[in-house]
Design a protein around this motif. Sequence first.
Motif, PDB file in Angstrom:
ATOM      1  N   THR A   1       0.955  -1.257  -0.098  1.00  0.00           N
ATOM      2  CA  THR A   1      -0.206  -0.111  -0.055  1.00  0.00           C
ATOM      3  C   THR A   1       0.903   1.342   0.047  1.00  0.00           C
TER       4      THR A   1
ATOM      5  N   TYR B   1      -3.513  -9.175   5.928  1.00  0.00           N
ATOM      6  CA  TYR B   1      -2.132  -8.919   5.718  1.00  0.00           C
ATOM      7  C   TYR B   1      -1.867  -7.020   7.357  1.00  0.00           C
TER       8      TYR B   1
ATOM      9  N   GLU C   1      -0.683   0.478   9.462  1.00  0.00           N
ATOM     10  CA  GLU C   1      -1.226  -0.322   8.249  1.00  0.00           C
ATOM     11  C   GLU C   1      -1.649  -1.367   8.403  1.00  0.00           C
ATOM     12  N   LYS C   2      -2.413  -1.974   8.232  1.00  0.00           N
ATOM     13  CA  LYS C   2      -3.197  -3.589   8.273  1.00  0.00           C
ATOM     14  C   LYS C   2      -4.328  -3.350   7.348  1.00  0.00           C
ATOM     15  N   LEU C   3      -4.448  -4.304   6.605  1.00  0.00           N
ATOM     16  CA  LEU C   3      -5.107  -4.345   5.306  1.00  0.00           C
ATOM     17  C   LEU C   3      -5.806  -6.159   5.941  1.00  0.00           C
TER      18      LEU C   3
ATOM     19  N   ARG D   1      -8.513  -8.685   3.104  1.00  0.00           N
ATOM     20  CA  ARG D   1      -8.700  -9.111   1.697  1.00  0.00           C
ATOM     21  C   ARG D   1      -9.848 -10.200   1.883  1.00  0.00           C
TER      22      ARG D   1
ATOM     23  N   THR E   1     -11.733  -5.234   0.214  1.00  0.00           N
ATOM     24  CA  THR E   1     -10.116  -5.354   0.987  1.00  0.00           C
ATOM     25  C   THR E   1     -11.167  -4.090   1.910  1.00  0.00           C
TER      26      THR E   1
ATOM     27  N   HIS F   1      -8.661  -1.761   4.176  1.00  0.00           N
ATOM     28  CA  HIS F   1      -7.107  -1.316   4.670  1.00  0.00           C
ATOM     29  C   HIS F   1      -7.125  -0.257   5.365  1.00  0.00           C
TER      30      HIS F   1
ATOM     31  N   SER G   1      -5.996   3.045   8.190  1.00  0.00           N
ATOM     32  CA  SER G   1      -4.319   3.291   8.420  1.00  0.00           C
ATOM     33  C   SER G   1      -4.488   3.381   9.582  1.00  0.00           C
TER      34      SER G   1
ATOM     35  N   GLN H   1     -12.027  -3.276  12.892  1.00  0.00           N
ATOM     36  CA  GLN H   1     -10.519  -4.169  12.467  1.00  0.00           C
ATOM     37  C   GLN H   1     -11.094  -5.072  13.906  1.00  0.00           C
TER      38      GLN H   1
END
Length: 211
Positions: A21, A50, A86-88, A90, A147, A149, A151, A183
């Motif tokens: 990212t 991620y 940061e986390k993602l 999917r 997704t 994402h 921040s 989250q």
Amino acid sequence: MSSEMVMVMVDAIPFPPQITTTKPLALFGTGLTDVEVHFLQIKYNAIGIYLEETVVEHLGNWKGKEGSDLAEDDGFFEAVASAPVEKLIRVVIIKEIKGAMYGVQLEGGVRDRLAAVDKYEEEEEEALEKVSEFFQSKYLKPDSVITFHFSPAPLTAEISFVTAGKGEAKIKVENANVVEMMQKWYLGGSTAPSPSTVKSLAEGLAKKLAA
């Protein structure tokens, strides 16, 4: 390195081992959301978690613990969700579902968590309604990708949806309380919708903490 090109397969669905990212995020856990009906396993989604590899700097209290122990420790997942990295997440659709149904599940899970800690006010309700409306008109066909994402500073989330034959749709969520609980919906330990993802994430982080 050539090993970085090898996809991680989750029920025949490929997940890249790294997604970039604003910085590289490593795949720490994978799993499925599923349900057993009359001895048949119905799979709904495949999930990849991620994270920035620096997440381990915020998990020192759990250094040396086994993945099986971490998987049972809700405090550990609280720390993962709260870590300022940061986390993602999917999510790849396996069984088609109306976006409205997915939106209702997400909205309900986040609202319940907010209400439990007395953080569900008018601002949170408005932000959640926008997320629910975002999914309302979508049709989640197999291989569609959602997704999330996240921040950390300021705490925000961008949700994107991609399906065959249509362009990417996005929404940004800026209410920090809603973002925090989104989250925790996926990273919430015993309350998360995918026990297999929680177990895999615990094992992936245990390995990193042991390194």
